[in-house]
Design a protein around this motif. Structure first.
Motif, PDB file in Angstrom:
ATOM      1  N   GLY A 246      30.576  68.433 138.388  1.00 28.99           N
ATOM      2  CA  GLY A 246      30.452  67.619 139.698  1.00 28.99           C
ATOM      3  C   GLY A 246      31.669  66.564 139.773  1.00 28.99           C
ATOM      4  N   THR A 247      32.092  66.223 138.717  1.00 31.73           N
ATOM      5  CA  THR A 247      33.172  65.309 138.575  1.00 31.73           C
ATOM      6  C   THR A 247      34.566  65.682 138.743  1.00 31.73           C
ATOM      7  OG1 THR A 247      33.073  65.213 136.121  1.00 31.73           O
ATOM      8  CG2 THR A 247      31.861  63.463 137.232  1.00 31.73           C
ATOM      9  N   LEU A 248      34.632  67.031 138.600  1.00 31.23           N
ATOM     10  CA  LEU A 248      35.869  67.745 138.624  1.00 31.23           C
ATOM     11  C   LEU A 248      36.538  67.620 139.980  1.00 31.23           C
ATOM     12  CD1 LEU A 248      37.453  69.675 136.834  1.00 31.23           C
ATOM     13  CD2 LEU A 248      36.591  71.642 137.926  1.00 31.23           C
ATOM     14  N   TYR A 249      37.658  67.289 139.984  1.00 29.73           N
ATOM     15  CA  TYR A 249      38.822  67.288 141.131  1.00 29.73           C
ATOM     16  C   TYR A 249      39.649  68.145 141.160  1.00 29.73           C
ATOM     17  CZ  TYR A 249      41.403  63.740 138.937  1.00 29.73           C
ATOM     18  OH  TYR A 249      42.338  63.128 138.047  1.00 29.73           O
ATOM     19  N   SER A 250      40.297  68.686 139.927  1.00 28.70           N
ATOM     20  CA  SER A 250      41.515  69.722 139.976  1.00 28.70           C
ATOM     21  C   SER A 250      41.309  70.716 139.016  1.00 28.70           C
ATOM     22  CB  SER A 250      42.643  68.752 139.599  1.00 28.70           C
ATOM     23  OG  SER A 250      43.648  69.389 139.322  1.00 28.70           O
ATOM     24  N   VAL A 251      41.642  71.914 139.408  1.00 26.90           N
ATOM     25  CA  VAL A 251      41.691  73.156 138.574  1.00 26.90           C
ATOM     26  C   VAL A 251      43.305  73.390 138.950  1.00 26.90           C
ATOM     27  CG1 VAL A 251      40.992  75.516 138.128  1.00 26.90           C
ATOM     28  CG2 VAL A 251      39.269  73.785 138.876  1.00 26.90           C
ATOM     29  N   MET A 252      43.970  73.394 137.828  1.00 29.61           N
ATOM     30  CA  MET A 252      45.193  73.655 137.887  1.00 29.61           C
ATOM     31  C   MET A 252      45.908  75.125 137.847  1.00 29.61           C
ATOM     32  SD  MET A 252      46.652  70.277 135.819  1.00 29.61           S
ATOM     33  CE  MET A 252      48.382  70.426 136.461  1.00 29.61           C
ATOM     34  N   ASP A 253      47.176  75.216 138.056  1.00 31.05           N
ATOM     35  CA  ASP A 253      47.636  76.629 138.269  1.00 31.05           C
ATOM     36  C   ASP A 253      47.413  77.375 136.841  1.00 31.05           C
ATOM     37  OD1 ASP A 253      48.997  75.417 140.235  1.00 31.05           O
ATOM     38  OD2 ASP A 253      50.830  75.685 139.257  1.00 31.05           O
ATOM     39  N   HIS A 254      47.051  78.766 137.023  1.00 28.79           N
ATOM     40  CA  HIS A 254      46.848  79.724 136.160  1.00 28.79           C
ATOM     41  C   HIS A 254      45.517  79.305 135.228  1.00 28.79           C
ATOM     42  CE1 HIS A 254      50.391  81.982 137.178  1.00 28.79           C
ATOM     43  NE2 HIS A 254      51.080  80.758 137.179  1.00 28.79           N
ATOM     44  N   SER A 255      44.794  78.286 135.699  1.00 26.53           N
ATOM     45  CA  SER A 255      43.578  78.006 134.680  1.00 26.53           C
ATOM     46  C   SER A 255      42.802  79.162 134.030  1.00 26.53           C
ATOM     47  CB  SER A 255      42.863  76.858 135.343  1.00 26.53           C
ATOM     48  OG  SER A 255      43.482  75.721 135.699  1.00 26.53           O
ATOM     49  N   PHE A 256      42.452  79.970 134.873  1.00 24.84           N
ATOM     50  CA  PHE A 256      41.441  80.967 134.611  1.00 24.84           C
ATOM     51  C   PHE A 256      42.183  82.325 134.791  1.00 24.84           C
ATOM     52  CE2 PHE A 256      38.573  77.606 135.727  1.00 24.84           C
ATOM     53  CZ  PHE A 256      37.867  77.384 134.699  1.00 24.84           C
ATOM     54  N   CYS A 279      47.198  80.612 141.746  1.00 20.38           N
ATOM     55  CA  CYS A 279      46.812  81.667 140.703  1.00 20.38           C
ATOM     56  C   CYS A 279      45.568  81.356 139.768  1.00 20.38           C
ATOM     57  CB  CYS A 279      48.238  82.442 140.043  1.00 20.38           C
ATOM     58  SG  CYS A 279      49.166  83.340 141.032  1.00 20.38           S
ATOM     59  N   ALA A 280      44.835  80.223 140.157  1.00 13.45           N
ATOM     60  CA  ALA A 280      44.001  79.701 139.199  1.00 13.45           C
ATOM     61  C   ALA A 280      43.240  80.833 138.642  1.00 13.45           C
ATOM     62  CB  ALA A 280      43.246  78.558 139.658  1.00 13.45           C
ATOM     63  N   PHE A 281      42.764  81.743 139.623  1.00 13.36           N
ATOM     64  CA  PHE A 281      41.810  82.926 139.207  1.00 13.36           C
ATOM     65  C   PHE A 281      42.443  84.207 139.318  1.00 13.36           C
ATOM     66  CE2 PHE A 281      39.198  78.984 140.311  1.00 13.36           C
ATOM     67  CZ  PHE A 281      38.164  79.099 139.497  1.00 13.36           C
ATOM     68  N   ALA A 282      43.560  84.335 139.259  1.00 17.67           N
ATOM     69  CA  ALA A 282      44.203  85.647 139.251  1.00 17.67           C
ATOM     70  C   ALA A 282      43.545  86.445 138.217  1.00 17.67           C
ATOM     71  CB  ALA A 282      45.905  85.384 139.192  1.00 17.67           C
ATOM     72  N   PHE A 283      43.789  87.845 138.536  1.00 16.29           N
ATOM     73  CA  PHE A 283      43.592  88.870 137.652  1.00 16.29           C
ATOM     74  C   PHE A 283      41.976  88.662 137.019  1.00 16.29           C
ATOM     75  CE2 PHE A 283      48.006  88.605 137.987  1.00 16.29           C
ATOM     76  CZ  PHE A 283      48.086  89.695 138.615  1.00 16.29           C
ATOM     77  N   CYS A 284      41.036  87.983 137.599  1.00 18.41           N
ATOM     78  CA  CYS A 284      39.458  87.974 137.141  1.00 18.41           C
ATOM     79  C   CYS A 284      38.809  89.172 137.518  1.00 18.41           C
ATOM     80  CB  CYS A 284      38.975  86.751 137.643  1.00 18.41           C
ATOM     81  SG  CYS A 284      39.663  84.974 136.951  1.00 18.41           S
ATOM     82  N   ASP A 285      37.699  89.342 137.224  1.00 16.99           N
ATOM     83  CA  ASP A 285      37.012  90.443 137.774  1.00 16.99           C
ATOM     84  C   ASP A 285      36.840  90.685 139.143  1.00 16.99           C
ATOM     85  OD1 ASP A 285      34.265  91.865 138.640  1.00 16.99           O
ATOM     86  OD2 ASP A 285      34.238  92.072 136.668  1.00 16.99           O
ATOM     87  N   PRO A 286      37.119  91.816 139.776  1.00 23.78           N
ATOM     88  CA  PRO A 286      37.216  91.945 141.197  1.00 23.78           C
ATOM     89  C   PRO A 286      35.992  91.540 142.000  1.00 23.78           C
ATOM     90  CG  PRO A 286      37.995  94.021 140.199  1.00 23.78           C
ATOM     91  CD  PRO A 286      37.208  93.030 138.959  1.00 23.78           C
TER      92      PRO A 286
END
Length: 334
Positions: A246-256, A279-286
């Motif tokens: 809940g404290t998260l405020y930033s997921v940066m480029d290509h993280s996942f 592209c933080a969640f690029a090419f994850c499970d469809p």
């Protein structure tokens, strides 16, 4: 100019060429021999991207700059020799060079040195790159090491623990995992360590590349963590689900990016606003799903390359409209 020339096998770069422009030999999958004559000064981004037949590169003495992604995806590249002129190496110059075993550096080079195949700055204060295919099960962080460059440790699969020499003022190892000395930031998790890990409470930041290429299946990120850096979980192909604090405020480029088994992302009910990078969640499970009952939650648009259908079930994230393309849009923007 020569991009996608899949039949090209060898190249001799003449004295008159000063710069290899971006993507000049990208996807030349049969290119296995490159001669660089004195005169060449810089190798730009993706210049040799995905040249999968390259095994060795020798940089001439006149080359001084390697741009980001210069050798991206050269999956069979095993050895790189630096001439005496190389003085600038950008982050991620060797991204996805998974067969890389050693750097060799001319003894007259004033900027870099090779120790046991790893690339350091000449003063040994910064680790520039640890070859991904090294087979040592542990990495000893020297007493004088002050920093680890972004992109320096990109998922060496045999690495199981870090050991920090006594007297190092910048880093500490906890259960083989590398942290900043004050334990506020997790710096690197050994890619070969294990399938499950809980980040300790008190951690505020997850460094760029921290879990790059790890074999983790389960991950617990505690409340208190504020940012997840670039490429943090890139290529964690066994990761199936993750809960964001809940404290998260930033997921940066290509993280996942390329977490090809990632199906569920849980957003805890104390999250207010989350910035999600390119592209933080690029090419994850469809079938990737975001699950949350956070009222009034907002997120900035982000790209979902490689995901054909991004399904947000009704009632699970009511403040969003799901799209079947590349963007995830906040209802508040409509």
């Amino acid at each position: 100019a020569f991009s996608n020339c899949t039949g090209l096998k060898s190249v001799s770069i003449g004295k008159g060429v000063k710069v290899l422009n971006g993507s000049v030999f990208e996807f030349c999958s049969s290119l296995s021999w490159v001669e660089m004559r004195v005169g060449l000064k810089a190798i730009s981004d993706h210049a040799f991207g995905s040249c999968t037949s390259l095994k060795r590169i020798e940089l001439s003495d006149s080359v001084y700059h390697l741009d980001k992604y210069a050798f991206y995806g050269c999956t069979n590249l095993q050895s790189i020799k630096f001439g005496k002129g190389v003085s600038e190496v950008s982050p991620y110059a060797f991204l996805e060079c998974s067969a890389l075993v050693e750097f060799i550096v001319d003894e007259d080079n004033r900027s870099f040195v090779s120790i046991n195949g790893s690339l350091y700055t000449k003063d040994l204060k910064e680790l520039v790159h640890y070859p991904s295919a090294r087979k040592e099960p542990y990495f000893i962080v020297p007493k004088g090491l002050v920093s680890i460059r972004t992109g320096a440790l990109l998922g060496p699969k045999y690495l199981k623990r870090f050991v920090v020499e006594e007297g190092n003022g910048s880093f500490i190892a906890e259960d083989g995992v590398l942290f900043s000395k004050d334990l506020r930031e997790i710096v690197r998790y050994p890619a070969g360590k294990g399938r499950s890990y809980s980040i300790p409470y008190g951690t505020l930041y997850i460094s760029e590349d921290a879990f790059f290429g790890c074999s983790l299946r389960n991950m617990v990120i505690p409340d208190g963590v504020r940012t997840i850096g670039m490429y943090t979980f890139y290529g964690c192909t066994s990761l199936t689900s993750i809960s964001l604090p809940g404290t998260l405020y930033s997921v940066m480029d290509h993280s996942f990016s390329k977490c090809s088994s990632l199906k569920k992302v849980y957003l805890r009910d104390t999250i207010e606003t989350l910035s999600v990078g390119h592209c933080a969640f690029a090419f994850c499970d469809p079938e990737l799903r975001v699950l949350s009952d956070v009222p009034g939650f907002e997120v900035e648009p982000f790209e979902m390359k490689g995901v054909e259908g991004f399904y947000i079930p009704e009632g699970e994230l009511p403040m969003f409209s799901g799209t079947l393309g590349l963007e995830w849009e906040s209802v508040s923007d409509q």
